[in-house]
Design an enzyme around this catalytic site. Structure first.
Site, short mmCIF file in Angstrom:
data_model
loop_
_atom_site.label_atom_id
_atom_site.label_comp_id
_atom_site.label_asym_id
_atom_site.label_seq_id
_atom_site.Cartn_x
_atom_site.Cartn_y
_atom_site.Cartn_z
N GLU A 29 1.66 -66.34 -49.52
CA GLU A 29 3.06 -66.00 -49.86
C GLU A 29 3.49 -64.88 -48.93
O GLU A 29 2.86 -63.82 -48.90
CB GLU A 29 3.16 -65.58 -51.32
CG GLU A 29 2.94 -66.71 -52.30
CD GLU A 29 3.87 -67.90 -52.09
OE1 GLU A 29 4.97 -67.73 -51.51
OE2 GLU A 29 3.49 -69.01 -52.47
N CYS A 71 9.85 -58.89 -51.90
CA CYS A 71 9.95 -60.08 -51.05
C CYS A 71 11.19 -60.88 -51.42
O CYS A 71 11.78 -61.56 -50.59
CB CYS A 71 8.71 -60.93 -51.18
SG CYS A 71 8.34 -61.39 -52.87
P1 NAD Z 1 0.82 -56.84 -44.86
O1 NAD Z 1 0.86 -58.24 -44.34
O2 NAD Z 1 0.85 -55.72 -43.90
O3 NAD Z 1 -0.54 -56.65 -45.71
C1 NAD Z 1 -0.87 -57.53 -46.76
C2 NAD Z 1 -2.37 -57.45 -46.99
O4 NAD Z 1 -3.07 -58.05 -45.89
C3 NAD Z 1 -2.93 -56.04 -47.12
O5 NAD Z 1 -3.91 -56.01 -48.10
C4 NAD Z 1 -3.52 -55.82 -45.73
O6 NAD Z 1 -4.52 -54.80 -45.70
C5 NAD Z 1 -4.10 -57.18 -45.44
N1 NAD Z 1 -4.38 -57.48 -44.04
C6 NAD Z 1 -3.84 -56.91 -42.93
N2 NAD Z 1 -4.33 -57.51 -41.82
C7 NAD Z 1 -5.20 -58.47 -42.23
C8 NAD Z 1 -5.99 -59.44 -41.56
N3 NAD Z 1 -6.00 -59.53 -40.22
N4 NAD Z 1 -6.73 -60.29 -42.30
C9 NAD Z 1 -6.72 -60.24 -43.65
N5 NAD Z 1 -5.98 -59.33 -44.34
C10 NAD Z 1 -5.22 -58.46 -43.64
O7 NAD Z 1 1.99 -56.73 -45.95
P2 NAD Z 1 2.50 -55.45 -46.77
O8 NAD Z 1 3.23 -54.51 -45.85
O9 NAD Z 1 1.40 -54.88 -47.60
O10 NAD Z 1 3.54 -56.11 -47.78
C11 NAD Z 1 4.89 -56.33 -47.47
C12 NAD Z 1 5.13 -57.80 -47.14
O11 NAD Z 1 4.69 -58.59 -48.25
C13 NAD Z 1 6.58 -58.15 -46.94
O12 NAD Z 1 6.71 -59.03 -45.84
C14 NAD Z 1 6.95 -58.87 -48.23
O13 NAD Z 1 8.04 -59.75 -48.11
C15 NAD Z 1 5.68 -59.58 -48.55
N6 NAD Z 1 5.61 -59.95 -49.96
C16 NAD Z 1 5.71 -61.29 -50.28
C17 NAD Z 1 5.69 -61.69 -51.61
C18 NAD Z 1 5.77 -63.15 -51.96
O14 NAD Z 1 5.35 -63.50 -53.07
N7 NAD Z 1 6.29 -64.00 -51.11
C19 NAD Z 1 5.56 -60.74 -52.62
C20 NAD Z 1 5.47 -59.38 -52.26
C21 NAD Z 1 5.49 -59.01 -50.92
#
Ligand code: NAD
Length: 428
Positions: free
Chosen positions: A218, A252
């Site tokens: 997501e 999001c």
């Molecule tokens: P992010 O993508 O920076 O991080 C998300 C997670 O992924 C964190 O735990 C991070 O440490 C981990 N991560 C980072 N690099 C990785 C890799 N290479 N491999 C595996 N894991 C890795 O996102 P964020 O800044 O924490 O959150 C904000 C984003 O989340 C926004 O884009 C928002 O729209 C989205 N979001 C989506 C939903 C949904 O249900 N669609 C809900 C909430 C937030």
């Protein structure tokens, strides 16, 4: 490596400073615990999830959410209540049927757990998202290992403490860490559910595909609210103002684009935005707190926002016209585009004209017409006379195109994701 998380409203306040965890070790321990858990009946699983719900309900998590991610306290309390409800909801789903029977001798399907679920979560719903992934994983007989966002580490570790003693050792674990631990989890788990940005979601989907394990990603959103000429403008403006600016626009599902048919609604929306209080998220009258980090604030300012000179990462709520990068790029902050178009066809075309497809809201007095417009909206959720922001845990949730990959989560959709279906045929 150390994982350090600071309060966005008081950046000198270090909420937690811990070493990164061992994702591979956590998966190994979880795998052992899962074998036993898979043999338990629904009453055991339901009782365990209910006990975790009780622990979360009586906890200090709302205050910790306010402190760690700057969420306004009324929303933080709502998130705790929602997490409790999700745990109880999936506790009951442990009793649901696990297959179907078919005609022809005795033919039936039976669902069984996949093993260890690797759950990678963002910071913006530091309790609800880990819970909405872990609760169904556990209810259907899996183990769950959560790799939370570094910026939400304290909340996730508190959840693990609260669950401790109610679930078998190692069955539910939280591994503090960043990309390295996230990658290790994708490389070792049996099924992966990710929520976060599009860029990372794509990496996770590719890595999981290479291993041949299912992944659900997501990702971001650029959700549009369309106001049609017959809408109740005051109500739409109030809804949209909060959907765009509440929690500093860091959902999001936040409204990032307002598309108005035939009129300019900027003044009406701005009046509603002005009524939303910017301030300390611990104050129950606050609707808009800080954004999560200095870097996040810089991104909002680069996109046309204005920093507020005070302690913490505050930004002034901002409405902008069309023709900026906000038309195609998700910027996580209290900033939103307002565009006027000539007719409903142009409005829907514009709403659909991005790589994202998470939520579309339509404001109209004509529900019959709304039903035909719903079919034309290219997003995983369509809401009529309701704000884009907000997720109901009993409904399947997920985006299309750049917003979601690998199927929906929550509601009854979770059962199919966290289980494998086997077809069995018996003949005399
Ligand atoms: P992010 O993508 O920076 O991080 C998300 C997670 O992924 C964190 O735990 C991070 O440490 C981990 N991560 C980072 N690099 C990785 C890799 N290479 N491999 C595996 N894991 C890795 O996102 P964020 O800044 O924490 O959150 C904000 C984003 O989340 C926004 O884009 C928002 O729209 C989205 N979001 C989506 C939903 C949904 O249900 N669609 C809900 C909430 C937030």
């Amino acid at each position: 490596m150390r994982i350090v998380s600071s309060s966005p409203q008081a950046p000198d306040d270090v909420v937690i400073d811990v070493p990164a965890g061992d994702a591979v070790g956590a998966v190994e321990r979880a795998r052992v615990a899962q074998r036993e858990w898979a043999t338990t009946g629904p009453a055991t699983r339901a009782a365990a999830l209910d006990a975790v719900a009780d622990a979360v309900a009586g906890s200090d998590l709302a205050d910790l959410i306010v402190r760690e991610v700057g969420k306004p306290v009324t929303e933080a309390r709502g998130e705790v209540a929602r997490a409790v409800a999700i745990l109880r909801y999936y506790a009951q789903q442990a009793y649901d049927p696990i297959g179907d029977t078919y005609p022809g001798g005795l033919s039936f399907t039976v669902r069984r757990p996949r093993g260890v679920a690797g759950l990678i979560t963002p910071w913006n719903f530091p309790l609800a998202i880990p819970v909405w992934k872990a609760a169904p994983a556990l209810a259907f007989g899996n183990a769950a290992v959560v790799k939370p966002s570094p910026d939400a580490t304290a909340c996730a570790l508190r959840l693990a403490e609260l669950a401790d003693g109610h679930l078998p050792d190692g069955l539910f674990a939280v591994v503090p860490g960043g990309p390295e631990e996230g990658t290790a989890l994708v490389d070792t788990a049996d099924v992966v559910s990710f929520t976060g940005s599009g860029a990372v979601g794509k990496l996770v989907a590719v890595a999981a595909a290479e291993r041949g394990i299912p992944a659900q990603c997501e990702m971001g959103g650029l959700s549009a609210s369309i106001i049609l000429p017959d809408a109740d403008l005051d109500r739409a403006a109030a809804d949209i103002a909060y959907a765009a600016m509440g929690y500093a626009g860091q959902k999001c599902t936040a409204t990032k684009r307002v598309i108005v048919v035939g009129a300019d609604a900027t003044d009406a929306i701005w009046e509603s935005v002005k009524a939303l209080r910017v301030g300390d998220p611990a104050d129950p009258t606050t609707a808009i707190g800080p954004v999560i980090t200095a870097a996040a604030r810089r991104r909002v300012v680069d996109a046309g926002g204005t920093a507020i000179e005070r302690d913490g990462w505050y930004v002034q709520p901002t409405l902008v016209g069309p023709g900026t990068r906000l038309d195609g790029e998700e910027v996580f902050g209290p900033i939103c585009t307002v565009t006027t178009v000539a007719d409903v066809d142009a409005a829907i075309d514009l709403a659909n004209a991005t790589d994202y497809g998470l939520v579309t809201a339509l404001y109209t007095g004509d529900l019959a017409a709304a039903l035909s417009y719903v079919e034309r909206c290219a997003s995983g959720q369509v809401k009529v006379n309701m704000p884009t922001a907000g997720v109901d845990f009993h409904l399947p949730f997920g985006g299309e195109r750049g917003s979601g990959y690998g199927g929906k989560e929550q509601g009854k959709a979770a059962a199919a994701f966290y289980t494998l279906s086997r077809t069995v045929q018996l003949s005399r």
